[in-house]
Design a protein around this motif. Sequence first.
Motif, short mmCIF file in Angstrom:
data_model
loop_
_atom_site.label_atom_id
_atom_site.label_comp_id
_atom_site.label_asym_id
_atom_site.label_seq_id
_atom_site.Cartn_x
_atom_site.Cartn_y
_atom_site.Cartn_z
N GLN A 207 -17.14 -25.77 -30.39
CA GLN A 207 -16.53 -25.43 -29.07
C GLN A 207 -15.92 -24.40 -28.05
N ALA A 208 -15.25 -23.44 -28.64
CA ALA A 208 -14.79 -22.74 -27.98
C ALA A 208 -15.81 -21.06 -27.79
N LEU A 209 -16.86 -21.30 -28.54
CA LEU A 209 -18.34 -20.15 -27.80
C LEU A 209 -18.42 -21.13 -26.46
N GLN A 210 -19.35 -22.34 -26.83
CA GLN A 210 -19.11 -22.86 -25.63
C GLN A 210 -18.62 -23.45 -24.59
N HIS A 211 -16.96 -23.14 -24.51
CA HIS A 211 -16.12 -22.80 -23.19
C HIS A 211 -16.17 -21.49 -23.05
N ALA A 212 -16.22 -20.62 -23.93
CA ALA A 212 -15.99 -18.98 -23.42
C ALA A 212 -17.70 -18.87 -22.51
N ARG A 213 -18.70 -19.15 -22.52
CA ARG A 213 -19.52 -19.19 -21.58
C ARG A 213 -19.53 -19.96 -20.44
N ARG A 214 -19.10 -21.67 -20.91
CA ARG A 214 -18.85 -21.60 -19.25
C ARG A 214 -18.03 -20.94 -18.37
N ARG A 215 -16.79 -20.76 -18.67
CA ARG A 215 -15.94 -19.48 -18.50
C ARG A 215 -16.37 -18.00 -17.80
N LYS A 216 -17.83 -18.10 -18.33
CA LYS A 216 -18.31 -16.33 -17.88
C LYS A 216 -17.36 -15.31 -18.47
N VAL A 217 -16.69 -15.72 -20.09
CA VAL A 217 -15.92 -14.26 -20.92
C VAL A 217 -18.04 -13.68 -21.19
N ASN A 218 -17.52 -12.51 -20.88
CA ASN A 218 -18.45 -12.19 -21.46
C ASN A 218 -19.01 -11.42 -22.91
N ARG A 219 -17.63 -11.18 -23.45
CA ARG A 219 -17.59 -10.52 -24.83
C ARG A 219 -16.25 -10.95 -25.41
N LEU A 220 -16.55 -11.09 -26.81
CA LEU A 220 -14.91 -11.78 -27.85
C LEU A 220 -15.13 -10.67 -29.07
N ARG A 221 -13.55 -10.85 -29.42
CA ARG A 221 -13.22 -9.39 -30.33
C ARG A 221 -12.23 -10.72 -31.20
N LEU B 195 -21.31 -12.48 -25.66
CA LEU B 195 -22.35 -13.82 -25.20
C LEU B 195 -22.58 -13.49 -23.93
N ALA B 196 -22.75 -12.78 -22.94
CA ALA B 196 -23.07 -12.51 -22.21
C ALA B 196 -23.59 -10.76 -21.53
N GLU B 197 -24.27 -10.66 -20.73
CA GLU B 197 -24.36 -9.29 -20.11
C GLU B 197 -23.91 -8.75 -19.28
N ASP B 198 -23.40 -7.78 -18.97
CA ASP B 198 -22.51 -7.52 -17.65
C ASP B 198 -23.32 -8.18 -16.49
N ASP B 199 -22.69 -8.79 -15.89
CA ASP B 199 -23.29 -8.54 -14.29
C ASP B 199 -22.79 -8.55 -12.89
N VAL B 200 -23.10 -7.61 -12.20
CA VAL B 200 -22.43 -6.80 -11.55
C VAL B 200 -21.46 -8.60 -10.30
N ALA B 201 -22.08 -8.79 -10.49
CA ALA B 201 -22.01 -10.18 -9.48
C ALA B 201 -20.57 -11.25 -10.03
N ASN B 202 -20.39 -10.53 -11.37
CA ASN B 202 -18.60 -11.28 -11.92
C ASN B 202 -18.04 -10.19 -11.50
#
Length: 468
Positions: free
Chosen positions: A189-203, A237-244
């Motif tokens: 659940q945490a990973l799903q929410h992190a992706r939805r919230r545009k979190v790129n990386r988790l430590r 979780l996602a690559e850096d996007d300059v738009a964000n």
Amino acid sequence: MLLPPIATGLAGKVSLSGQAACQTNAHYIHSRSRLCMPHVFVRQATLAWRPMTLGDGSHCQRQPSGLHLAAEGLHSHCALHNKEDIMTLTFSRLQATARPSILEHLSVLSPDDRFTRFGLELSPAAVAAYVDSINFNRDIVIGAHYRALLIGVVHIAVFQHEAYPCGELGISVDSFCQGKGIGRLLFDQALQHARRRKVNRLRIQYLRRNGRMASLCRGLSTHFAQEGEETACQITLAEDDVANACRYEMLDGIEVFHADAAPAHGHVLFIHGVAGDGWQWRENMLPWFAAHGLSGSALSLRGHGGSAARQNQTLRDYEQDVQQVLDGLPGKPDLIVGHSMGGFLTQRVLEGNTDLHRASLICSVPPWGLLPGTLDKVVEFMGDPLGKAIAIQAAEGKPAYVNPDNVSARVQVIGGSRDKLIPPEVVAATARSYDTTPVMIEDAGHAVISSSKWQSVAEQVLHHLLAS
């Protein structure tokens, strides 16, 4: 390169037991809170497992007595033999009002589990300080409930690293509920929410002996590093996007997020409400306006987000914070946008100021302040002492009210049709004060800027700015 640990270092030490295989039949049940908080959901999962004996269960003691009885009930179920037991859990996004339950959950962990969770031995006062430090406005906090008990929590402390949102993750499950797959459900659940919230990386930082946590991280896009007896894991979780991308600045103790448009056709200043901080705008609004050719800045008022706190904070102090950021900008903003109390501060800044020409008030406190009858709703809505103190100030008539006749700027007034804190009739009255027609966002509550309706608000604000 691994992300650095956040300042507290507490969110990343993880205790996660209980990854045994279980059969899960899960479905979403949409839930609306009374005040339409953003991203509120309830997920219900039915777990089937072979029960086990737990010993005397002394660590299940809970206060108050009602929770103690619920814990005993769970213990009696788990102690059954020779048949399968069914345990129905609900998973929900936690808000600031859940602090006492989170503290209780962490306090009843066994000493070994609490050490594994934080990576060090913490006193009760230190655990309480950690719970108080959770920023529910920007962090992701999900709880697993069995009946009235909070039996598991996952916390992602969200922060900005370089120009992008990142997070540090920690999980804990009650000692007497481990081995049921609850940690796996919380992690997913945490990973799903992190992706939805545009979190790129988790430590994730955990003790090397915590093999279950290591197994969760394997198979993902990860990088591991050994640090003595601990392992640091980074999940992409996602690559850096300059738009964000956004710039981060500390302006004399005030946290400010900036999004730069290229080329820029204007500048917008965003002011949050009493329960928020600048991250509310950084997550969606700032990148969206930058994509539409408008640079933006969003501050965190003192005592909110990463901004230093003052003692005995007042609304007038907040007004000074806004003025300080205005003075630090390279030029006057073309538009000021304020949400809730931030809308009231916007009106205060506009009063008598002929250099500011446009403003958008979103679910804003009206120019006459909050009426005493609103206090109960506000106090219920706020989960932190500062918010309650400001609400009481407003209800007692302590803030300086605004005379709309002294505001020369063109003001837009936006409200949510389901807002119970600033209801539609108050929005309409505010609009009449500024001789304008209110804009109502259908099926939106008070936290509309952080909800799925945020883009509808952004489009209305952009239309107001571009209107002749």
